[in-house]
Design a protein around this motif. Structure first.
Motif, mmCIF file in Angstrom:
data_model
loop_
_atom_site.group_PDB
_atom_site.id
_atom_site.type_symbol
_atom_site.label_atom_id
_atom_site.label_comp_id
_atom_site.label_asym_id
_atom_site.label_seq_id
_atom_site.Cartn_x
_atom_site.Cartn_y
_atom_site.Cartn_z
ATOM 1 N N ILE A 117 0.871 -1.174 0.000
ATOM 2 C CA ILE A 117 0.000 0.000 0.000
ATOM 3 C C ILE A 117 0.907 1.223 0.000
ATOM 4 O O ILE A 117 1.775 1.370 0.858
ATOM 5 N N GLN A 119 2.296 5.333 -0.294
ATOM 6 C CA GLN A 119 2.156 6.559 0.483
ATOM 7 C C GLN A 119 1.158 7.514 -0.145
ATOM 8 O O GLN A 119 0.291 8.054 0.541
ATOM 9 N N ASP A 120 1.251 7.730 -1.443
ATOM 10 C CA ASP A 120 0.375 8.677 -2.134
ATOM 11 C C ASP A 120 -0.769 7.909 -2.789
ATOM 12 O O ASP A 120 -0.570 7.239 -3.809
ATOM 13 N N PRO A 121 -1.970 7.993 -2.240
ATOM 14 C CA PRO A 121 -3.076 7.204 -2.784
ATOM 15 C C PRO A 121 -3.542 7.656 -4.162
ATOM 16 O O PRO A 121 -4.231 6.909 -4.849
ATOM 17 N N ARG A 180 -9.434 7.329 -1.556
ATOM 18 C CA ARG A 180 -8.443 6.723 -2.454
ATOM 19 C C ARG A 180 -7.579 5.708 -1.709
ATOM 20 O O ARG A 180 -7.244 4.656 -2.250
ATOM 21 N N GLN A 181 -7.222 6.033 -0.465
ATOM 22 C CA GLN A 181 -6.411 5.081 0.277
ATOM 23 C C GLN A 181 -7.218 3.824 0.607
ATOM 24 O O GLN A 181 -6.668 2.716 0.631
ATOM 25 N N GLY A 184 -6.909 1.731 -2.348
ATOM 26 C CA GLY A 184 -5.619 1.054 -2.337
ATOM 27 C C GLY A 184 -5.607 -0.150 -1.407
ATOM 28 O O GLY A 184 -5.014 -1.186 -1.716
ATOM 29 N N PRO A 201 1.303 4.904 4.925
ATOM 30 C CA PRO A 201 -0.051 4.826 4.362
ATOM 31 C C PRO A 201 -0.988 5.953 4.762
ATOM 32 O O PRO A 201 -2.020 6.138 4.124
ATOM 33 N N VAL A 202 -0.652 6.705 5.818
ATOM 34 C CA VAL A 202 -1.567 7.767 6.255
ATOM 35 C C VAL A 202 -0.909 9.141 6.279
ATOM 36 O O VAL A 202 -1.550 10.125 6.666
ATOM 37 N N GLN A 210 -6.717 9.998 9.162
ATOM 38 C CA GLN A 210 -5.676 9.042 9.537
ATOM 39 C C GLN A 210 -6.198 8.016 10.532
ATOM 40 O O GLN A 210 -5.957 6.811 10.387
ATOM 41 N N VAL A 213 -8.458 5.394 8.899
ATOM 42 C CA VAL A 213 -7.735 4.411 8.088
ATOM 43 C C VAL A 213 -6.969 3.438 8.982
ATOM 44 O O VAL A 213 -6.962 2.226 8.739
#
Length: 343
Positions: A117, A119-121, A180-181, A184, A201-202, A210, A213
């Motif tokens: 997963i 960093q940038d979604p 978006r995350q 992912g 990831p956040v 954050q 997620v």
């Protein structure tokens, strides 16, 4: 509720893991030296030692946190584990299998069990593909040729991460960062993996998002027995989600311990400095000792001799400048690479 395409397993109590059979991932002395080329014929002039001899194990069902300053090699380490980067040397065993010995076809099959997963979604999603096409492509590549079955599974995955089935017709630009995350995460879960590498990831999300997620990741881990490598700068998040934490500095692992021990009683001066710099929301605790590190992080092209941290360490001794410290046990489940570990 458990969906049909994912097998439910009970989360393992990591604190009771003591045998080699409980190790999912074994990392042994991995190195990643990027060549620097120059001159008329493009000869190798030097190497960037991004990762320079890192070893650790990850147990089944645990979250292993990896922290350190930017450029310390933690994201590179995560990519080496998935063979997105070919290591200069070392070995990685996943479920007893040497990943570095697999050919392309064998590695492709094994990647069903290992996912990433990003960093940038936003940049990790293809803007020309709808969300449904993005997730379905993963399933098709790995052998699910029935279009109806793929569509059904995509809907289940989206609902699993808190989205709705109608979202599958939309494109990435139509979603918020948190959504978006989640997409992912759904893509990473598509093949029912055993290990997920989460690379910051956040960090690109708002603080309120954050927590949502992170809570989702914890719920999924408990429901499906997932194992995480959690790479992050956010020490508060790492402490909350991780069972054990490794601290990296300039391509080396300098300390490893269970989460509570590391944050309550750090042994390495660098770990202590990192924790002291972490913002504390409670004003009554803000008088806590602050360690201000002097100077910049040395270049990974020509790292310092001896202990790599000695150029910035407030407790440096003559031995630190000459002899590289060995990664040794300093307490119950706590390991540190320091000649004079803190009490």
């Amino acid at each position: 509720m458990v969906n049909s395409f994912l097998e439910k397993t009970d989360k393992i109590e990591v604190t009771n893991l003591k045998t080699d059979q409980d190790i999912l991932l074994k990392v042994n002395d991995i190195k990643m030296h990027f060549p620097i080329k120059g001159g008329l014929f493009g000869k190798v002039q030097a190497h960037v030692k991004a990762v320079d001899g890192v070893s650790f194990d990850i147990y089944k069902g645990e979250t292993f946190g990896l922290v350190g300053e930017s450029g310390c090699g933690k994201s590179t380490t995560g990519r080496i584990l998935l063979r997105l980067l070919e290591a200069t040397s070392g070995s990685v065993e996943f479920d007893g299998i040497d990943l570095f010995s697999l050919n392309s076809q064998e590695l492709r099959e094994k990647r069903r069990d290992m996912q990433l997963i990003f960093q940038d979604p936003f940049s990790s999603l293809n803007p020309r593909l709808s969300v449904g096409e993005t997730i379905a492509r993963v399933l098709k590549i790995h052998g699910m040729n029935d279009a109806a079955a793929r569509e059904k599974r995509v809907k289940e995955l989206l609902e699993l991460v808190g989205l709705s089935s109608f979202h599958m017709r939309r494109y990435p630009h139509e979603f918020s960062g948190g959504q978006r995350q989640r997409i992912g995460i759904a893509r990473a879960l598509a093949l029912n993996p055993k290990l997920i590498v989460l690379d910051e990831p956040v960090s690109a999300l708002d603080v309120s998002i954050q927590s949502q997620v992170v809570n989702l990741l914890e719920e999924l881990q408990e429901e499906f027995g997932l194992t995480y490598l959690f790479v992050s700068h956010g020490l508060n998040i790492v402490r909350h989600i991780s069972n054990r934490v490794g601290v990296m500095y300039l391509g080396k692992m300098v300390e490893l311990a269970d989460s509570d021990s590391l944050f309550e009683n750090p042994k390495h001066p660098y770990t202590k400095a990192l924790i002291s710099a972490n913002p504390i929301p409670n004003p009554r605790l803000r008088d806590k000792e602050k360690i201000i590190l002097e100077g910049d992080v040395p270049s990974p092209i020509n790292p310092p001799s001896g202990c790599r941290f000695h150029t910035r360490c407030p407790y440096v001794q003559p031995k630190c400048k000459e002899v590289e410290p060995i990664f040794t046990k300093s307490g119950e489940g706590q390991y540190v690479a320091c000649h004079y570990p803190l009490n």
